[in-house]
Design an enzyme around this catalytic site. Structure first.
Site, PDB file in Angstrom:
ATOM      1  N   LYS A  72       0.839  -1.197   0.000  1.00  0.00           N
ATOM      2  CA  LYS A  72       0.000   0.000   0.000  1.00  0.00           C
ATOM      3  C   LYS A  72       0.874   1.246   0.000  1.00  0.00           C
ATOM      4  CE  LYS A  72      -3.715  -1.910   2.925  1.00  0.00           C
ATOM      5  NZ  LYS A  72      -4.895  -1.744   2.044  1.00  0.00           N
ATOM      6  N   ARG A 109     -10.137 -11.697   2.655  1.00  0.00           N
ATOM      7  CA  ARG A 109     -11.033 -12.773   2.207  1.00  0.00           C
ATOM      8  C   ARG A 109     -10.353 -14.134   2.268  1.00  0.00           C
ATOM      9  NH1 ARG A 109     -11.886  -9.791  -3.351  1.00  0.00           N
ATOM     10  NH2 ARG A 109     -11.435  -8.108  -1.868  1.00  0.00           N
TER      11      ARG A 109
END
Length: 459
Positions: free
Chosen positions: A239, A313
């Site tokens: 990020k 996820r």
């Protein structure tokens, strides 16, 4: 920080809650001295306004809180928490609200006392409230305490809230309520067939783990699964710094299900509760998983990794597969999962997904009653093709940028079994201070779910 009501027999100042349309009628029943004082102050019962009426002896005879109009109230919630913050220290008794509104406003009042003061003393409201007649005081106090736990866990920085510390918070909660807890750590995750939890967390010096807490031995089975990514660098798909600053909140799903679990246990709901938290740190090192890797999940499905920053996820998939093996009566996952959910619904609204119409109806009704807004998004089956890359059964980060919240939810549904299931894609953060909701971590969806459970599980 005191999140409880004042004793019922405490000496209290009357706090009259008055709508703009009702001010003249209220004043018509008051002595001329009160009417003149209120008119002189310019008080018009606008939402959030407060006026103190002196008793002529240097004290406060009563206080008035403006309740605005239905239109102005619709633009927010917990309005009296704003009034509480303006009132001087003391004990107050509400007048002028029906029990439903009194319950919402009482919770907001208690939450106005919340402050995150672990590292520095903070200001909070000091005005205490006597529980209004007709509200369930013990329930409201339990909800406030659960929400405070969620906020604290999110607000603690990753330096002090890694996987081990999150495990410690679960253990403390379990001990307090007589729950059992089992934890699978490090390499044992591979031995016990939790390969994706291990893969996501293996690059960190802080060992990944799956926390499994159980409480209750009779009644319907409720399983809560919370994403516990204690910090998310994005992995090798690193990020930018501007996106990493709030990543201490990436365990907001875990924090929210733990706050909800505290509410359930404190209220002694007649059900069997299970809480699963895959707790990891998504870090960068030589052992980090890579874009292009193909992983095999607990249930045997293969997953192509097209973005290591779509790690939540993955850890949820193993936990959901594990939970589904017991076929609970209801399974709910909560996670700070996608930016797409924020684009769709903003920071204040919690999107959720379910195929169960009765569950959705109960959630929507409960959310409106307890001022915990949620919004149903679809498990749109035609989008299944978007998460099927061809080289593996599933793609963890479909290209194209469309329907990101839906495709993530469809991914999770592949691991949730065939029972009743709902997934909440929450934000877990309040960026702008609001009444009862200071800047920082915040629970989303938990109170709505708590209110819906009696109907959903026939408690």
């Amino acid at each position: 920080m005191d999140l409880t009501f004042a004793p019922a027999d405490a000496a209290a100042i009357a706090l009259h809650v008055i709508e703009q349309s009702g001010l003249d009628d209220w004043l018509a029943d008051q002595p001329d001295t009160v009417t003149r004082w209120v008119r002189a102050t310019g008080f018009a019962a606008q939402l959030g306004s407060v006026v103190l009426i002196p008793d002529g002896q240097g004290g406060i005879a009563m206080a008035l809180a403006g309740y605005g109009t239905p239109e102005t109230r619709a633009r927010g919630r917990f309005h009296l928490a704003g009034a509480a913050a303006q009132l001087p220290e003391g004990t107050y008794a509400l007048h002028g609200l029906d029990p439903v509104r009194a319950a919402e406003e009482s919770l907001g009042w208690l939450l106005s006392h919340y402050s995150f003061d672990r590292y520095r003393a903070q200001k909070h409201s000091t005005a205490r409230l006597i529980a209004p007649e007709g509200v369930d005081a013990a329930r409201i106090e339990s909800i406030a305490a659960g929400e405070a736990l969620t906020r604290d866990l999110i607000n603690i920085p990753a330096s002090d809230m890694g996987p081990a510390e999150l495990e410690g918070a679960c253990a403390t909660l379990a001990t307090r309520h007589g729950a059992s807890i089992d934890v699978i750590r490090g390499e044992a995750l591979l031995d016990r067939n939790f390969p994706m939890i291990h893969t996501v967390g293996r690059a960190s010096a802080r060992a990944p783990r799956l926390i499994d807490m159980r409480w209750g031995d009779s009644g319907p089975k409720l399983t809560l699964v919370g994403k516990g990514v204690c910090f998310d660098t994005g992995g090798l798909n690193l990020k930018p710094g501007s996106s990493m600053g709030l990543m201490k909140k990436d365990m907001g799903g875990a924090a929210t299900v733990l706050g909800l679990a505290q509410m359930i246990m404190d209220l002694r709901l007649p059900l069997q509760l299970r809480v699963l938290v895959p707790a990891v740190e998504n870090a960068v090192s030589g052992s980090a998983f890579r874009p292009g890797d193909i992983l095999t999940a607990r249930n045997g499905l293969t997953v192509e990794i097209n973005n290591t920053d779509a790690e939540g996820r993955l850890v949820l998939a193993d936990a959901l597969s594990y939970a589904a093996e017991e076929t609970p009566d209801l399974m709910v996952s909560m996670a700070t999962l996608t930016g797409a959910a924020r684009v769709a619904a903003g920071p204040d609204l919690s999107p959720y997904f379910t195929d169960d119409a009765a569950l959705s109806q109960a959630l929507d009704q409960a959310a409106a009653q307890v001022a915990d807004p949620v919004w149903r998004l679809p498990f749109h089956t035609p989008y299944e093709a978007m998460i099927e890359p061809g080289i593996a059964d599933l793609d963890n980060a479909p290209s194209g940028g469309f329907a990101g919240a839906i495709t993530a939810a469809l991914f999770l549904r592949r691991f949730a079994g065939t029972g009743r299931y709902a997934h909440f894609d929450i934000y877990g953060w309040n960026a702008t201070p609001a009444p009862a909701r200071p800047k920082g971590g915040v629970g989303m969806g938990a109170r709505a779910l708590l209110a819906a459970l009696p109907d959903v599980l026939k408690l």
